[in-house]
Scaffold this active site. Structure first.
Site, PDB file in Angstrom:
ATOM      1  N   SER A 199      -4.628 -22.180  16.925  1.00 60.31           N
ATOM      2  CA  SER A 199      -4.988 -20.782  17.141  1.00 60.31           C
ATOM      3  C   SER A 199      -6.512 -20.646  17.061  1.00 60.31           C
ATOM      4  O   SER A 199      -7.220 -21.315  17.807  1.00 60.31           O
ATOM      5  CB  SER A 199      -4.259 -19.891  16.134  1.00 60.31           C
ATOM      6  OG  SER A 199      -4.333 -18.541  16.502  1.00 60.31           O
ATOM      7  N   GLU A 324       3.821 -17.979  22.884  1.00 59.67           N
ATOM      8  CA  GLU A 324       2.950 -17.770  21.732  1.00 59.67           C
ATOM      9  C   GLU A 324       3.037 -16.349  21.162  1.00 59.67           C
ATOM     10  O   GLU A 324       3.219 -16.163  19.961  1.00 59.67           O
ATOM     11  CB  GLU A 324       1.490 -18.045  22.127  1.00 59.67           C
ATOM     12  CG  GLU A 324       1.209 -19.452  22.612  1.00 59.67           C
ATOM     13  CD  GLU A 324       0.836 -20.404  21.499  1.00 59.67           C
ATOM     14  OE1 GLU A 324       0.854 -19.987  20.329  1.00 59.67           O
ATOM     15  OE2 GLU A 324       0.532 -21.562  21.799  1.00 59.67           O
ATOM     16  N   HIS A 416       4.214 -18.616  18.417  1.00 62.07           N
ATOM     17  CA  HIS A 416       2.935 -18.992  17.834  1.00 62.07           C
ATOM     18  C   HIS A 416       3.156 -19.644  16.465  1.00 62.07           C
ATOM     19  O   HIS A 416       3.963 -19.177  15.664  1.00 62.07           O
ATOM     20  CB  HIS A 416       2.074 -17.740  17.683  1.00 62.07           C
ATOM     21  CG  HIS A 416       0.619 -17.991  17.480  1.00 62.07           C
ATOM     22  ND1 HIS A 416      -0.130 -18.782  18.324  1.00 62.07           N
ATOM     23  CD2 HIS A 416      -0.250 -17.526  16.543  1.00 62.07           C
ATOM     24  CE1 HIS A 416      -1.391 -18.789  17.920  1.00 62.07           C
ATOM     25  NE2 HIS A 416      -1.477 -18.054  16.833  1.00 62.07           N
TER      26      HIS A 416
END
Length: 495
Positions: A199, A324, A416
């Site tokens: 991320s 995600e 995610h």
């Protein structure tokens, strides 16, 4: 009966540190891992040092206990997060955690390969103290592992007239310099350093890939779910002006230095609050805080630096999960099902000329409903389109690409953060079920983690390089497979 704690000491350039031995899990070369936690690589960024470049830690006398995680830049209770990342109070927030199977000095060229992990959290949150980032199972497989902290939010990335920009980036580089100076004392090889992150951490390592001044600090990159922030100078200055106005101080170093950390964080949160309704704004305007194209340390957009060949000598593994940010629309599911698809695609920024082809290329999520379709569009625009642009910018530089497609037992899709515990091979860690379900497949963790170890050791993760001819992508699933044109579902969005 509990086993007695077995301590271990290492002499670094700054002084002696004391860690402790822990057990690894699974089968591998090393049944034990030595953990050294909270080793400061810079002086506490407080007082006159608060908005300055990191200052190297002064040597200490005696032995420093490195038995507990150091203070984190993240403050307070972060609430429920996808990855457990606790906050730890204190002033000395610039520290590293070292996990090694061989805590003894390695002579030049004989040390173990090194993984340096930069945590995510949108550049305003996150912590290196997560139990998921424990390097014990990389140690099991003969990889020394380091996790690093850095300044977050406005303190790390805000524009402050009279102070250096990109203080958080400078913190990353200072931590990497500490690794170069000290990792041989922990059995590592400073000539074989792979930086990795997920991320915002993935964005961090891609940013570093494009920073000329950082090139000697690492040798390979593993970027997981990595948006490229590239906050413009204009946007950074505009956000700083809003902060100063709200705080009632001058828009400069003196003004921001007069504000307590607590008050600054309160206003930062108010002005940069993220919620699902702001996703399209974020896609258009970018993040409020993150690495800034400042004209000096980061002279141009990361993609432009990559096009110029910066980092082309570095091997890169890069990829994303299939969905995600679908979770970001969870609360809007009941409303979205009534939105006509052409309107949904328009609202989420899919160009008119690409809509028909995009729907055809994503039949599975179209059939799953607007909630899933909207989440896929957000995922593609925020993560996969920039990723494919970065890959194309590298031309023939050695690059390997993956998709993480295994559907979470909780959500039914690959969301995610889902791939992080597979990367670290820590499916036995806490808080796993809310993200992955009750029975995430250990066989997939074995496979993915082994590929990561192989890349860190040899520079090749074990599947074909991504080249323009066939664009082979490793799709992590049960079973995994290598798929030509593995990101074909995104191609309609790529210019």
């Amino acid at each position: 009966m509990t086993q007695p704690v077995e301590f271990v000491e290492v002499a670094t350039r700054s002084g002696v540190v004391r860690g402790r031995w822990k057990e690894t899990t699974g089968e591998g070369a090393n049944p034990r891992s030595a953990a050294f936690l909270g080793i400061p690589f810079a002086e506490p960024p407080i007082g006159d040092l608060r908005f300055q470049a990191p200052v190297k830690k002064e040597p200490w006398t005696g032995t420093l206990d490195a038995l507990e995680f150091g203070a984190t830049a993240q403050r307070g209770d972060p609430g429920v997060t996808l990855i457990p990342e606790p906050s730890i109070p204190g002033e000395s927030t610039l520290n590293v955690n070292v996990f090694t199977p061989s805590p003894k000095k390695a002579e030049a060229g004989t040390g173990l390969p090194v993984l340096v992990w930069i945590h995510g959290g949108g550049y305003f949150a996150g912590s290196p103290a997560s139990p998921w980032y424990d390097g014990r199972n990389f140690n099991r497989d003969n990889v020394v592992t380091v996790t690093a902290s850095y300044r977050l939010g406005f303190d790390g990335f805000g524009w402050v007239e009279g102070a250096p920009a990109n203080r958080g980036v400078l913190d990353w580089m200072a931590a990497l310099q500490w690794v170069q100076d000290n990792i041989a004392d922990f059995g590592g090889d400073p000539g074989r350093v792979t930086i990795a992150g997920q991320s915002a951490g993935g964005g961090a390592v891609l940013t570093l890939l494009g920073v000329e001044a950082a090139q000697d600090l690492f040798h390979q990159v593993y970027a997981i779910s990595s948006p490229i922030p590239d906050v413009s100078t204009e946007a950074a200055k505009e956000f700083a002006a809003k902060m100063a106005e709200k705080l009632g101080v001058s828009n400069d170093l003196a003004g921001f230095s007069s504000v307590s950390e607590e008050k600054l964080l309160e206003v930062q949160k108010e002005l940069s609050n993220l919620d699902p309704s702001q996703m399209e704004k974020i896609l258009k305007e970018g993040l409020s805080l993150g690495p800034v194209v400042d004209g000096t340390l980061i002279p141009r957009r990361t993609i432009d630096s990559i096009k110029k060949g910066v980092g082309a000598d570095k091997h890169l593994v890069i990829g994303a999960t299939d969905d995600e940010f679908t979770m970001a629309l969870a609360e809007m599911e009941s409303k979205l099902k009534w939105v006509p698809k052409p309107l949904l695609l328009r609202q989420l920024g899919v160009p008119k000329k690409a809509r028909k082809a995009y729907l055809a290329a994503n039949k599975d999520v179209v059939e799953a409903g607007n909630y899933r379709l909207g989440g896929r569009i957000l995922t593609d625009r925020m993560f996969k389109v920039p990723m494919l642009e970065a890959i194309a910018a590298r031309r023939n530089a050695p690059t390997w690409v993956y998709r993480f497609a295994w559907p979470s037992g909780t959500f039914g899709f690959a969301e995610h953060c889902l791939d992080v515990p597979f990367f670290f091979d820590c499916l036995d860690g806490p808080a796993m079920a809310p993200l992955a379900g009750d029975a995430p497949p250990q066989c997939l963790a074995d496979e993915l983690h082994h590929a990561a170890v192989q890349f860190i050791r040899t520079g090749d993760p074990g599947w074909p390089r991504y080249i323009k001819k066939d664009r082979v992508v490793r799709v992590w699933d049960v079973p995994s497979q290598d798929v030509p044109n593995g990101f074909a579902s995104v191609y309609p969005l790529v210019g």
